[in-house]
Design an enzyme around this catalytic site. Structure first.
Site, PDB file in Angstrom:
ATOM      1  N   PRO A  63     -17.352  20.195 -28.117  1.00 19.00           N
ATOM      2  CG  PRO A  63     -18.442  18.978 -26.586  1.00 19.00           C
ATOM      3  CD  PRO A  63     -17.069  19.238 -27.098  1.00 19.00           C
TER       4      PRO A  63
ATOM      5  CG  PHE B  19      -8.552  16.151 -20.343  1.00 18.91           C
ATOM      6  CD1 PHE B  19      -7.308  15.958 -20.193  1.00 18.91           C
ATOM      7  CD2 PHE B  19      -9.505  15.881 -19.358  1.00 18.91           C
ATOM      8  CE1 PHE B  19      -6.783  15.113 -19.205  1.00 18.91           C
ATOM      9  CE2 PHE B  19      -9.078  15.008 -18.278  1.00 18.91           C
ATOM     10  CZ  PHE B  19      -7.570  14.895 -18.076  1.00 18.91           C
TER      11      PHE B  19
ATOM     12  CD  GLU C  16     -17.295  19.243 -22.360  1.00 15.90           C
ATOM     13  OE1 GLU C  16     -18.453  19.034 -22.694  1.00 15.90           O
ATOM     14  OE2 GLU C  16     -16.687  18.431 -21.342  1.00 15.90           O
TER      15      GLU C  16
ATOM     16  CG  HIS D 100      -8.491  11.970 -21.496  1.00 14.29           C
ATOM     17  ND1 HIS D 100      -9.237  11.228 -22.099  1.00 14.29           N
ATOM     18  CD2 HIS D 100      -8.875  12.322 -20.396  1.00 14.29           C
ATOM     19  CE1 HIS D 100     -10.276  10.914 -21.106  1.00 14.29           C
ATOM     20  NE2 HIS D 100     -10.116  11.548 -19.995  1.00 14.29           N
TER      21      HIS D 100
ATOM     22  CG  LEU E  38     -19.604  16.490 -17.489  1.00 18.09           C
ATOM     23  CD1 LEU E  38     -19.307  15.019 -16.762  1.00 18.09           C
ATOM     24  CD2 LEU E  38     -19.676  16.166 -19.086  1.00 18.09           C
TER      25      LEU E  38
ATOM     26  CD  GLU F 167     -17.021  19.331 -17.695  1.00 23.01           C
ATOM     27  OE1 GLU F 167     -16.026  18.550 -17.741  1.00 23.01           O
ATOM     28  OE2 GLU F 167     -17.630  19.702 -18.355  1.00 23.01           O
TER      29      GLU F 167
END
Lengths: 343, 337
Positions: free
Chosen positions: B100, B94, B71, B140, B69, B40
């Site tokens: 996911p 991050f 993961e 994050h 987007l 991303e």
């Protein structure tokens, strides 16, 4: 079956001019019959304790074999655990398939030159891999196409969406074939999704979508062949929904009478793919009881030889458990290897 | 002065860690046509931390590109690229957004070689920014190294400085196995170090003694190495020499370097910013108990994040991530035992 591609009626009558000649139809029939025999014999072996838990594909031979026949030798097949029929059609040796379902490591390494990825167990996780393999072909200048299977239940998974979206954005040469067989173990498709016409999702991804009678080998083969051609020509992915039915239990461990009316499954036998194509061929004078017997005898001999080959595979060693974890075993694998070896 | 173990060429530059990572990616793309870099915002924008800055312009949008987007899609797609002969380097912005993709990690990334008995391998790299200390928003600042380390078949690398990061990343990209490369956000721009201009590779699976001492061993990785070195500086002013072992690679773990140090010092404190329970520090402590128990003069201590989610509360965040003071408190307790 409105809006669904079909060439051959349930009782084996041609509904339109067929896109294949007799030699191809015979090739298709033979491949389906071979798969049917594998399935039947595999169940027998499982009951004899000579095979592990086995997911049957009875009733789905046309969807699998028809799709696999559309591939060339350089193309990839990405199968789910139920797609042994497609795998053996695309070149996976029968002995390897048997060893795989015997959970023998010798069956986990498919031979060089056979572009079949290992059977996938976690649902829909194979689909992003298919997109990656397809995109790798483009990056490497290899004109291969990737055919990936998923079930109706699998389309509920996030990975199915992510893969379809990736494939569409990258215009990757992938053909997604959803075998909509009516059941995700015990859950019917109506409980899995509101709109059970899975091909309807294709426009949402901006890709081609086709719904096909998954029990009509002629239709599946032709639809997937066209999708493969489009992919190879750089026209991007296709979502094919093959409408079929899981005539058998989910696996040899499953009892479908707990969740569905088995009379319905009996009723669905009417539309099963092997008898349908045979009826078509017989009506054309291209098949007979004698030819059937000769074919079955030949297929039995092939299967028996595969069983013998599988039986001859040496038992795996305990230390094979910790082999092939890394390219070079680390200290922890080495320690485990010694312990397992009794050293 | 360049980092130990790193050859110094004539053309060294003083780079931040994120610049060193950028240089490593640039050189990998130049050296190996199989390498592709994606994720991303990595393409046009050059990454949320600018780790891929300028790479798309230099190497083309075919090799450095943005993805949707997703993961799980990113990591699963990388598996497909890798098994079909490419050397994918994926970025997950991050580490706290890696979850996911854990299905792909646990089901496939670490398992592919094993379940195909070596027929297919997935030599991919997943880079992710991890850890706290810079007031990032909620979720994050996670440190999921223990989750990854628990997946057999993957390697986990956590660099602690610019020069180490460059050499370790180039080695990770070359490695025949899948590597998760966790980059401490706190270190991206916190310091500069002499980084040789030419490509070089540092061996994976080797811990390094970042500072020699005899009183106690601090075991750490990534963002905590800086903290432990600060603690060692303070202790040295009091006449106590702490040894700092930087694991660098968590899997495969270089147990011998850790044990050799603990056998010498007799005391160990393991420091990480992930939550304490089930953190990788527990694994290190267990290995020390298995391999150096009779050299120990004090229990092995852990200084870690508290057993709570990482707090995004700006004014108290610093109470979560271990600092030199907390490390020194544990050191004092161990030395008094």
């Amino acid at each position: 079956m409105e809006g669904t591609v079909r060439y051959v009626s349930e009782d084996g009558r041609p509904l339109a001019e067929l896109p294949f000649g007799e030699a191809e139809l015979l090739r298709g029939y033979r491949a389906m019959r071979r798969a049917r025999l594998f399935d039947e014999r595999a169940v027998t072996l499982q009951r004899q304790g000579r095979l592990g838990v086995y997911p049957l594909f009875r009733g789905q031979e046309a969807a699998q074999v028809g799709a696999a026949l559309a591939l060339g030798p350089s193309d990839w097949l990405v199968p789910t655990y139920r797609d042994t029929a497609a795998a053996i059609t695309h070149g996976l040796p029968l002995a390897t398939a048997l060893l795989y379902w015997r959970a023998h490591p010798a069956g986990w390494s498919f031979p060089e030159g056979v572009r079949v990825l290992p059977f996938y167990v976690p649902i829909a996780t194979q689909l992003p891999h298919a997109v990656g393999v397809a995109h790798a072909g483009r990056l490497r200048g290899e004109p291969w196409v990737v055919l990936a299977f998923v079930g109706d239940g699998g389309t509920s998974e996030g990975d199915a969406h992510e893969a379809l979206n990736f494939a569409s954005v990258f215009s990757a040469p992938v053909v997604f074939v959803v075998q909509n067989n009516g059941w995700a173990i015990s859950v019917p498709t109506e409980r899995q999704m509101r709109n059970t016409r899975i091909a309807d999702r294709a426009p949402g991804y901006g890709i081609a979508g086709v719904r096909v009678d998954g029990n009509d080998l002629v239709a599946v083969w032709d639809v997937v062949r066209q999708a493969v051609d489009r992919a190879r020509a750089g026209e991007g992915p296709t979502l094919v929904e093959a409408v079929t039915y899981r005539l058998a239990p989910h696996t040899t461990s499953d009892d479908p009478s707990r969740y569905r009316d088995e009379a319905e499954a009996g009723e669905r036998e009417r539309a099963e793919p092997v008898a349908r194509l045979r009826a078509l061929l017989e009506a054309r004078g291209a098949w007979s009881e004698e030819r059937e017997e000769a074919l079955v005898e030949e297929l039995r001999a092939e299967f028996d030889a595969a069983v013998a080959e599988a039986d001859a595979a040496p038992e795996p060693t305990p230390e094979s458990i910790v082999e092939q974890v890394y390219a070079e075993p680390g200290p922890d694998q080495r320690r485990a290897w010694e312990a397992l070896r009794g050293g | 002065m360049a980092a130990e173990g790193v050859a110094t060429g004539a053309a060294t530059a003083h780079l931040t860690m994120v610049q060193a990572i950028n240089q490593a990616l640039d050189q990998a793309l130049a050296q190996d046509e199989r390498v592709v870099v994606f994720g991303e915002d990595v393409g046009v924008m050059g990454g949320v931390f600018r780790a891929t800055d300028g790479l798309q312009a230099k190497h083309g949008a075919e090799r450095v590109y943005d993805t949707p987007l997703a993961e799980s899609g990113i990591v699963g797609y990388a598996v497909g690229l890798a098994l079909a002969g490419m050397r994918p380097v994926a970025e997950v912005q991050f580490a706290g957004f890696l979850y996911p993709a854990l299905d792909q990690v646990l089901s496939h990334v670490g398992r592919y070689r094993h379940r195909t008995r070596g027929r297919y391998t997935v030599p991919l790299v997943v880079r992710a920014a991890y850890g706290g200390g810079v007031h990032t928003p909620e979720q994050h600042a996670d440190s999921p190294e223990a989750l990854l380390a628990h997946a057999p078949g993957v390697k986990v690398v956590v660099p602690s400085s610019p020069a180490r990061a460059k050499g370790l990343l180039l080695a990770a990209i070359d490695d025949p196995d899948p590597v998760f490369f966790l980059e401490a956000i706190k270190l991206y721009r916190s310091s500069r170090e002499a980084v040789p201009a030419e490509p070089y590779r540092l061996e994976l699976g080797r811990a390094r003694v970042a500072r020699e001492g005899d009183a106690l061993t601090l075991v750490c990785w990534g963002g905590m190495v800086e903290v432990c070195l600060q603690a060692a500086d303070v202790a040295a002013r009091e006449g106590v020499e702490l040894e700092v072992v930087d694991l660098e690679t968590l899997v495969p773990l270089d147990e011998e370097t850790v044990l050799a140090s603990v056998r010498k010092t007799g005391r160990a404190v393991v420091v990480h910013e992930a939550a304490r329970t089930g953190g990788f520090g527990a694994e290190v402590a267990a290995r020390i108990a298995e391999g150096a128990l009779f050299h120990l003069l004090a229990p092995v201590a852990r200084v870690a994040g508290w057993d709570a989610p990482y707090p995004p509360f700006t004014s108290v965040e610093h109470h979560y991530r271990p600092d030199a003071a907390r490390v020194l408190a544990a050191v004092r307790e161990a030395l008094l035992t």
